[in-house]
Motif scaffolding. Structure first.
Motif, mmCIF file in Angstrom:
data_model
loop_
_atom_site.group_PDB
_atom_site.id
_atom_site.type_symbol
_atom_site.label_atom_id
_atom_site.label_comp_id
_atom_site.label_asym_id
_atom_site.label_seq_id
_atom_site.Cartn_x
_atom_site.Cartn_y
_atom_site.Cartn_z
ATOM 1 N N ASP A 253 0.952 -1.253 -0.244
ATOM 2 C CA ASP A 253 0.150 -0.119 0.039
ATOM 3 C C ASP A 253 0.872 1.276 -0.058
ATOM 4 O O ASP A 253 1.391 1.574 1.126
ATOM 5 C CB ASP A 253 -0.937 -0.014 1.124
ATOM 6 N N ARG A 255 -0.518 4.207 -1.341
ATOM 7 C CA ARG A 255 -1.360 5.421 -1.800
ATOM 8 C C ARG A 255 -1.042 6.517 -0.928
ATOM 9 O O ARG A 255 -0.792 6.444 0.218
ATOM 10 C CB ARG A 255 -2.864 4.939 -1.360
ATOM 11 N N ARG A 273 -0.113 -1.023 -4.853
ATOM 12 C CA ARG A 273 -1.361 -0.165 -5.139
ATOM 13 C C ARG A 273 -0.985 1.258 -4.816
ATOM 14 O O ARG A 273 -0.398 1.835 -3.784
ATOM 15 C CB ARG A 273 -2.434 -0.428 -3.781
ATOM 16 N N ASP A 275 -2.374 5.644 -5.831
ATOM 17 C CA ASP A 275 -3.639 6.675 -6.275
ATOM 18 C C ASP A 275 -2.951 7.848 -6.723
ATOM 19 O O ASP A 275 -1.778 8.103 -7.067
ATOM 20 C CB ASP A 275 -4.457 6.784 -5.311
ATOM 21 N N ASN A 297 -11.987 -2.051 -7.080
ATOM 22 C CA ASN A 297 -12.900 -1.512 -5.929
ATOM 23 C C ASN A 297 -13.522 -0.249 -6.295
ATOM 24 O O ASN A 297 -14.562 0.404 -5.727
ATOM 25 C CB ASN A 297 -12.297 -1.119 -4.656
ATOM 26 N N GLY A 298 -13.120 0.553 -7.484
ATOM 27 C CA GLY A 298 -13.776 1.629 -7.996
ATOM 28 C C GLY A 298 -13.364 2.855 -6.996
ATOM 29 O O GLY A 298 -14.179 3.844 -7.101
ATOM 30 N N HIS A 299 -12.193 2.871 -6.188
ATOM 31 C CA HIS A 299 -12.101 4.004 -5.367
ATOM 32 C C HIS A 299 -10.733 4.640 -5.802
ATOM 33 O O HIS A 299 -10.289 5.491 -5.067
ATOM 34 C CB HIS A 299 -11.832 3.449 -3.951
ATOM 35 N N GLY A 300 -10.651 4.707 -7.119
ATOM 36 C CA GLY A 300 -9.499 5.594 -7.710
ATOM 37 C C GLY A 300 -8.125 4.870 -7.398
ATOM 38 O O GLY A 300 -7.073 5.614 -7.522
ATOM 39 N N GLU A 301 -8.291 3.850 -7.027
ATOM 40 C CA GLU A 301 -6.846 3.099 -6.865
ATOM 41 C C GLU A 301 -6.393 2.278 -7.991
ATOM 42 O O GLU A 301 -7.062 1.947 -8.923
ATOM 43 C CB GLU A 301 -6.972 1.995 -5.571
ATOM 44 N N ASP A 316 -11.313 6.764 -12.584
ATOM 45 C CA ASP A 316 -11.740 8.262 -12.213
ATOM 46 C C ASP A 316 -11.049 8.527 -11.093
ATOM 47 O O ASP A 316 -11.316 8.100 -9.974
ATOM 48 C CB ASP A 316 -13.383 8.127 -12.061
#
Length: 317
Positions: A253, A255, A273, A275, A297-301, A316
């Motif tokens: 991670d 991010r 991962r 962002d 997951n669609g969270h911009g990651e 997005d």
């Protein structure tokens, strides 16, 4: 608030400040390629900082030792698991990235098999035995199942044990040392419980099946003791599972991380991962984007893959 309470809070704050100072100094050096070759003015400043850090640690250790009756210099940790989990993600991102492969290798060594599943199957087998003994309806395969449980516990005993503690460097906050200590401590507790369960199985419970007269009451008492031991082993297996997951998370991670000073040449970035707030070295930015795909997951990651892609990542941000 009582004076003792105030003193205790002060000691806790001093201990945390000393720990964080060691982490910042060590990670700053290692993240920038290791200790630099100091010139005279730098040497003087470095000596002053090192002396201040050492004396602060000695003072805090002495106060804690006097209050709690511990020997001078002993590390006092209230909750080792919580400390390790929080500490790993607080380390500098460039340090976690630099040592991520070795940390992941260490995690794999301590998790060669799913020990949680192994212990759960053992618990199920013993619970079935207890039910059969209580109903005086012992199945013929009961002994064979216990032998299988003993073998599976033997696989757990092969986990790495508690490693010899290395000599601390710069306050004892080396990242890989923390990872190894965290995993080894959890493994050692699990191995101890697994060994106790296996000894009870091999030396007492299984031999009852070969005795001239089968004593269901005696076997029931032993099976219940074994069930209690396996419950403790299951708890330790879950603890090791969380430890391995924490190491993998700290190694994956990134991010929001600032990685501008990271040396990415030859680094294994697959699976990382990140962002839009992650900062890469300028010369690597475009390459990282092309090698990444949007997480599900669609969270911009985004997740770094193996091969570059010909189009911009469709996510997005």
């Amino acid at each position: 608030m009582s004076r003792d309470r105030v003193d205790e809070r002060l000691e806790t704050l001093l201990a945390r400040a000393h720990q964080q100072l060691g982490i910042v100094v060590y990670d700053g050096l290692m993240g920038s390629g290791g200790p630099p070759e100091l010139r005279d003015p730098d040497q003087m400043l470095g000596s002053l900082l090192a002396a201040a850090h050492r004396r602060t640690g000695e003072a805090v250790a002495g106060r804690l030792a006097r209050r709690h009756g511990k020997e001078h210099g002993e590390r006092v940790v209230a909750d080792g698991v919580a400390r390790a989990e929080n500490l790993l993600m607080r380390r500098l991102a460039v340090v976690r990235l630099k040592y991520r492969q070795r940390a992941m290798d260490c995690a794999r060594e301590h998790w060669p098999l799913n020990v949680v599943t192994v212990i759960e199957k053992a618990v199920d087998a013993v619970q079935e035995l207890i039910t059969g003994l209580e109903e005086e309806d012992l199945v013929e395969t009961a002994c064979d199942r216990l032998v299988q449980v003993s073998r599976s516990m033997g696989r757990v005993l092969a986990l790495p044990g508690s490693a010899t503690q290395p000599t601390p460097a710069l306050g004892g906050y080396d990242y890989l040392e923390e990872v190894e200590e965290y995993l080894s401590t959890c493994s050692a507790r699990l191995v101890a419980q697994a060994r106790r369960s296996k000894q009870l199985l091999d030396s007492e419970l299984i031999p009852h099946f070969h005795a001239p007269e089968l004593s269901c009451l005696g076997m029931l008492e032993l099976a219940q003791d074994l069930s209690d031991d396996l419950d403790l082993a299951h708890r330790e297996a879950l603890s090791l599972s969380r430890a391995v997951a924490a190491v993998k998370e700290a190694s994956t991670d990134f991010r929001g991380a600032d990685l501008r000073s990271a040396d990415l040449a030859g680094a294994d970035l697959e699976g990382i991962r990140w962002d839009a707030s992650t900062v890469w070295p300028p010369e690597w930015k475009e390459r990282i984007w092309k090698a990444s795909l949007a997480a599900a997951n669609g969270h911009g990651e985004l997740i770094v893959g193996v091969e570059p892609h010909g189009s911009t990542v469709a996510v997005d941000l």
